[in-house]
Design a protein around this motif. Structure first.
Motif, PDB file in Angstrom:
ATOM      1  N   SER A   1      25.434  25.743  10.021  1.00 14.94           N
ATOM      2  CA  SER A   1      26.475  26.297  11.042  1.00 14.94           C
ATOM      3  C   SER A   1      27.515  25.370  10.992  1.00 14.94           C
ATOM      4  O   SER A   1      27.253  24.111  10.798  1.00 14.94           O
ATOM      5  N   LYS A   2      28.774  25.736  11.260  1.00 13.72           N
ATOM      6  CA  LYS A   2      30.012  25.031  11.589  1.00 13.72           C
ATOM      7  C   LYS A   2      30.122  24.123  12.606  1.00 13.72           C
ATOM      8  O   LYS A   2      29.595  24.410  13.638  1.00 13.72           O
ATOM      9  N   ILE A   3      30.672  23.112  12.463  1.00 17.74           N
ATOM     10  CA  ILE A   3      30.746  22.062  13.642  1.00 17.74           C
ATOM     11  C   ILE A   3      32.295  21.834  13.986  1.00 17.74           C
ATOM     12  O   ILE A   3      33.209  22.380  13.013  1.00 17.74           O
ATOM     13  N   ILE A   4      32.263  21.072  15.041  1.00 16.15           N
ATOM     14  CA  ILE A   4      33.947  20.659  15.273  1.00 16.15           C
ATOM     15  C   ILE A   4      33.782  19.065  15.088  1.00 16.15           C
ATOM     16  O   ILE A   4      33.194  18.533  15.412  1.00 16.15           O
ATOM     17  N   VAL A   5      34.764  18.556  14.187  1.00 15.87           N
ATOM     18  CA  VAL A   5      34.876  17.246  13.995  1.00 15.87           C
ATOM     19  C   VAL A   5      36.053  16.687  14.853  1.00 15.87           C
ATOM     20  O   VAL A   5      37.401  17.275  14.394  1.00 15.87           O
ATOM     21  N   ALA A   6      36.252  15.595  15.783  1.00 13.84           N
ATOM     22  CA  ALA A   6      37.268  15.037  16.267  1.00 13.84           C
ATOM     23  C   ALA A   6      37.516  13.719  15.965  1.00 13.84           C
ATOM     24  O   ALA A   6      36.527  13.019  15.858  1.00 13.84           O
ATOM     25  N   ILE A   7      38.614  13.508  15.509  1.00 13.63           N
ATOM     26  CA  ILE A   7      39.070  12.236  15.016  1.00 13.63           C
ATOM     27  C   ILE A   7      40.271  11.591  15.724  1.00 13.63           C
ATOM     28  O   ILE A   7      41.434  12.175  15.748  1.00 13.63           O
ATOM     29  N   ASP A   8      39.902  10.820  16.594  1.00 12.78           N
ATOM     30  CA  ASP A   8      40.998  10.176  17.475  1.00 12.78           C
ATOM     31  C   ASP A   8      41.238   8.638  17.008  1.00 12.78           C
ATOM     32  O   ASP A   8      40.373   7.868  16.539  1.00 12.78           O
ATOM     33  N   GLY A   9      42.307   8.092  17.468  1.00  9.27           N
ATOM     34  CA  GLY A   9      42.656   6.539  17.081  1.00  9.27           C
ATOM     35  C   GLY A   9      44.118   6.321  17.286  1.00  9.27           C
ATOM     36  O   GLY A   9      44.780   7.210  17.651  1.00  9.27           O
ATOM     37  N   PHE A  10      44.464   5.073  17.095  1.00  7.86           N
ATOM     38  CA  PHE A  10      45.991   4.582  17.082  1.00  7.86           C
ATOM     39  C   PHE A  10      46.800   5.208  16.340  1.00  7.86           C
ATOM     40  O   PHE A  10      46.304   5.938  15.155  1.00  7.86           O
TER      41      PHE A  10
ATOM     42  N   MET B   1      39.993  18.044  13.559  1.00  5.13           N
ATOM     43  CA  MET B   1      41.371  17.962  14.460  1.00  5.13           C
ATOM     44  C   MET B   1      41.460  16.368  14.630  1.00  5.13           C
ATOM     45  O   MET B   1      40.474  15.685  15.018  1.00  5.13           O
ATOM     46  N   ASP B   2      42.554  16.023  14.295  1.00  3.39           N
ATOM     47  CA  ASP B   2      42.897  14.298  14.518  1.00  3.39           C
ATOM     48  C   ASP B   2      43.925  14.303  15.820  1.00  3.39           C
ATOM     49  O   ASP B   2      44.670  15.285  16.019  1.00  3.39           O
ATOM     50  N   GLY B   3      43.774  13.289  16.555  1.00  3.85           N
ATOM     51  CA  GLY B   3      44.821  12.751  17.419  1.00  3.85           C
ATOM     52  C   GLY B   3      44.409  11.845  18.377  1.00  3.85           C
ATOM     53  O   GLY B   3      44.166  10.884  17.999  1.00  3.85           O
ATOM     54  N   ARG B   4      44.573  12.036  19.877  1.00  2.00           N
ATOM     55  CA  ARG B   4      44.468  10.717  20.589  1.00  2.00           C
ATOM     56  C   ARG B   4      43.282  11.126  21.900  1.00  2.00           C
ATOM     57  O   ARG B   4      42.728  10.356  22.171  1.00  2.00           O
ATOM     58  N   ASP B   5      43.252  12.524  22.010  1.00  2.00           N
ATOM     59  CA  ASP B   5      42.340  12.977  22.997  1.00  2.00           C
ATOM     60  C   ASP B   5      41.438  14.146  22.838  1.00  2.00           C
ATOM     61  O   ASP B   5      41.080  15.026  23.575  1.00  2.00           O
ATOM     62  N   ILE B   6      41.123  14.189  21.282  1.00  2.00           N
ATOM     63  CA  ILE B   6      40.595  15.371  20.935  1.00  2.00           C
ATOM     64  C   ILE B   6      39.148  15.293  21.520  1.00  2.00           C
ATOM     65  O   ILE B   6      38.356  16.401  21.732  1.00  2.00           O
ATOM     66  N   GLY B   7      38.275  14.032  21.058  1.00  2.26           N
ATOM     67  CA  GLY B   7      36.879  14.139  21.367  1.00  2.26           C
ATOM     68  C   GLY B   7      36.757  13.792  22.867  1.00  2.26           C
ATOM     69  O   GLY B   7      35.859  14.198  23.606  1.00  2.26           O
TER      70      GLY B   7
ATOM     71  N   VAL C   1      39.415  15.206  25.400  1.00  4.44           N
ATOM     72  CA  VAL C   1      39.936  16.362  26.413  1.00  4.44           C
ATOM     73  C   VAL C   1      39.708  17.711  26.011  1.00  4.44           C
ATOM     74  O   VAL C   1      39.353  18.827  26.128  1.00  4.44           O
ATOM     75  N   VAL C   2      40.242  17.611  24.305  1.00  2.49           N
ATOM     76  CA  VAL C   2      40.455  18.923  23.813  1.00  2.49           C
ATOM     77  C   VAL C   2      39.269  19.675  23.267  1.00  2.49           C
ATOM     78  O   VAL C   2      38.678  20.609  23.591  1.00  2.49           O
ATOM     79  N   PHE C   3      38.006  18.449  22.565  1.00  7.07           N
ATOM     80  CA  PHE C   3      36.829  19.106  22.531  1.00  7.07           C
ATOM     81  C   PHE C   3      35.700  18.151  22.797  1.00  7.07           C
ATOM     82  O   PHE C   3      34.981  17.483  21.999  1.00  7.07           O
ATOM     83  N   PRO C   4      35.441  17.811  24.106  1.00  9.70           N
ATOM     84  CA  PRO C   4      34.443  17.001  24.603  1.00  9.70           C
ATOM     85  C   PRO C   4      33.129  17.399  23.984  1.00  9.70           C
ATOM     86  O   PRO C   4      32.201  16.607  23.889  1.00  9.70           O
ATOM     87  N   GLN C   5      32.655  18.846  23.635  1.00 11.57           N
ATOM     88  CA  GLN C   5      31.556  19.177  23.130  1.00 11.57           C
ATOM     89  C   GLN C   5      31.588  18.973  21.339  1.00 11.57           C
ATOM     90  O   GLN C   5      30.640  19.554  20.914  1.00 11.57           O
ATOM     91  N   ALA C   6      32.602  18.380  21.036  1.00 10.99           N
ATOM     92  CA  ALA C   6      32.480  18.319  19.424  1.00 10.99           C
ATOM     93  C   ALA C   6      31.267  17.785  18.927  1.00 10.99           C
ATOM     94  O   ALA C   6      30.835  16.562  19.690  1.00 10.99           O
ATOM     95  N   GLU C   7      30.679  18.213  17.964  1.00  8.57           N
ATOM     96  CA  GLU C   7      29.312  17.600  17.437  1.00  8.57           C
ATOM     97  C   GLU C   7      29.531  16.323  16.665  1.00  8.57           C
ATOM     98  O   GLU C   7      28.754  15.364  16.706  1.00  8.57           O
ATOM     99  N   LEU C   8      30.634  16.110  16.249  1.00  5.55           N
ATOM    100  CA  LEU C   8      31.036  14.758  15.553  1.00  5.55           C
ATOM    101  C   LEU C   8      32.602  14.107  15.968  1.00  5.55           C
ATOM    102  O   LEU C   8      33.249  14.613  15.844  1.00  5.55           O
ATOM    103  N   LYS C   9      32.446  13.057  16.751  1.00  3.24           N
ATOM    104  CA  LYS C   9      33.557  12.320  17.348  1.00  3.24           C
ATOM    105  C   LYS C   9      33.556  10.837  16.584  1.00  3.24           C
ATOM    106  O   LYS C   9      32.762   9.979  16.482  1.00  3.24           O
ATOM    107  N   ILE C  10      34.748  10.749  15.955  1.00  2.00           N
ATOM    108  CA  ILE C  10      35.078   9.399  15.271  1.00  2.00           C
ATOM    109  C   ILE C  10      36.274   8.566  16.037  1.00  2.00           C
ATOM    110  O   ILE C  10      37.191   9.666  16.533  1.00  2.00           O
ATOM    111  N   PHE C  11      36.188   7.552  16.129  1.00  2.00           N
ATOM    112  CA  PHE C  11      37.231   6.592  16.861  1.00  2.00           C
ATOM    113  C   PHE C  11      37.916   5.603  15.728  1.00  2.00           C
ATOM    114  O   PHE C  11      37.124   4.788  15.318  1.00  2.00           O
TER     115      PHE C  11
END
Ligand code: DC
Length: 228
Positions: free
Chosen positions: A2-11, A130-136, A138-148
């Motif tokens: 099954s597919k997941i959501i990957v959230a990549i946040d940072g400076f 998805m990459d950004g500042r608030d992805i893990g 605000v946008v996808f707090p339920q994302a299975e993989l979150k990277i900072f």
């Protein structure tokens, strides 16, 4: 699998988009550059004369926020490009002027609200990086993989300078470093969704990592989440 959501946040300028793009293309996921969406709103304001060095005409922007349509299309070389109301703006949104404006419009609550809504729609079927500042957070707090992702301001300024000189743009290190610090400050200290690490995000400091090392770390983390 099954597919997941990957959230990549940072400076800013810490290589988030490179990581996100590479992972998405390796695993066949959609890549979304959420920063490009704030840049597109900034460009829209500049084009309409709603943004000066000091003020943004928030009344006009708010009235017209629903008429801003942002899409991503893949070009012939497989690269994702940003479209604003049907027009390819990928090159225009990469200037320092538009970046500075993006950092300003991203502090406005109704802008964030609208873009977050559009971003959440893009993730309904998962299979997205998805990459950004608030992805893990605000946008996808339920994302299975979150990277900072993080790196020192000097490392990031040097990377940004190399990128700009590579494109033939003129800039000096001190100017770019000051800009990186100014944007960090605004990203971290704004009231609306400031940049912060989600509690369950994994930190990658890539100051001393090669692109290949960073690619492998992210791929391993992705495989752990999807094969378990
Ligand atoms: O990642 P970038 O430099 O292209 O982002 C442009 C600006 O938009 C930057 O100042 C931070 C802001 N931004 C944001 O507030 N939230 C996001 N999810 C993505 C970018």
């Amino acid at each position: 699998m099954s597919k997941i959501i990957v959230a990549i946040d940072g400076f800013s300028s810490c290589g988030k988009s490179t990581m996100a793009k590479e992972l998405a293309s390796e695993v066949g996921y959609i890549y979304v550059d959420s920063g490009a969406m704030y840049r597109a709103v900034s460009l829209f304001c500049i084009q309409n004369g709603w943004m000066t060095q000091t003020v943004i005409n928030t009344d006009e922007l708010e009235k017209n926020i629903k008429s801003i349509h942002i899409e991503f299309k893949t070009n012939a070389e497989g690269k994702s490009e940003t479209y604003l109301n049907g027009k390819n703006v990928e090159t225009e949104i990469r200037t320092l002027e538009v970046a500075n404006g993006a950092s300003r419009v991203s502090t406005i609550g109704f802008v964030r609200h609208e873009l977050v809504r559009q971003q959440q729609l893009m993730g309904t079927k998962k299979g997205i990086v998805m990459d950004g500042r608030d992805i893990g957070t605000v946008v996808f707090p339920q994302a299975e993989l979150k990277i900072f992702v993080t790196a020192s301001p000097e490392t990031r300024a040097q990377r940004r300078l190399d990128e700009m000189t590579g494109k033939g743009e003129k800039a000096n290190f001190e100017e770019v470093l000051a800009n990186v610090k100014e944007r960090d400050d605004r990203d971290q200290n704004r009231t609306e969704s400031p940049l912060r690490k989600a509690e369950d995000a994994i930190v990658i400091d890539n100051s001393n990592l090669t692109r290949e090392e960073q690619r492998q770390i992210l791929r391993t983390l992705f495989d752990e989440k999807t094969f378990s």
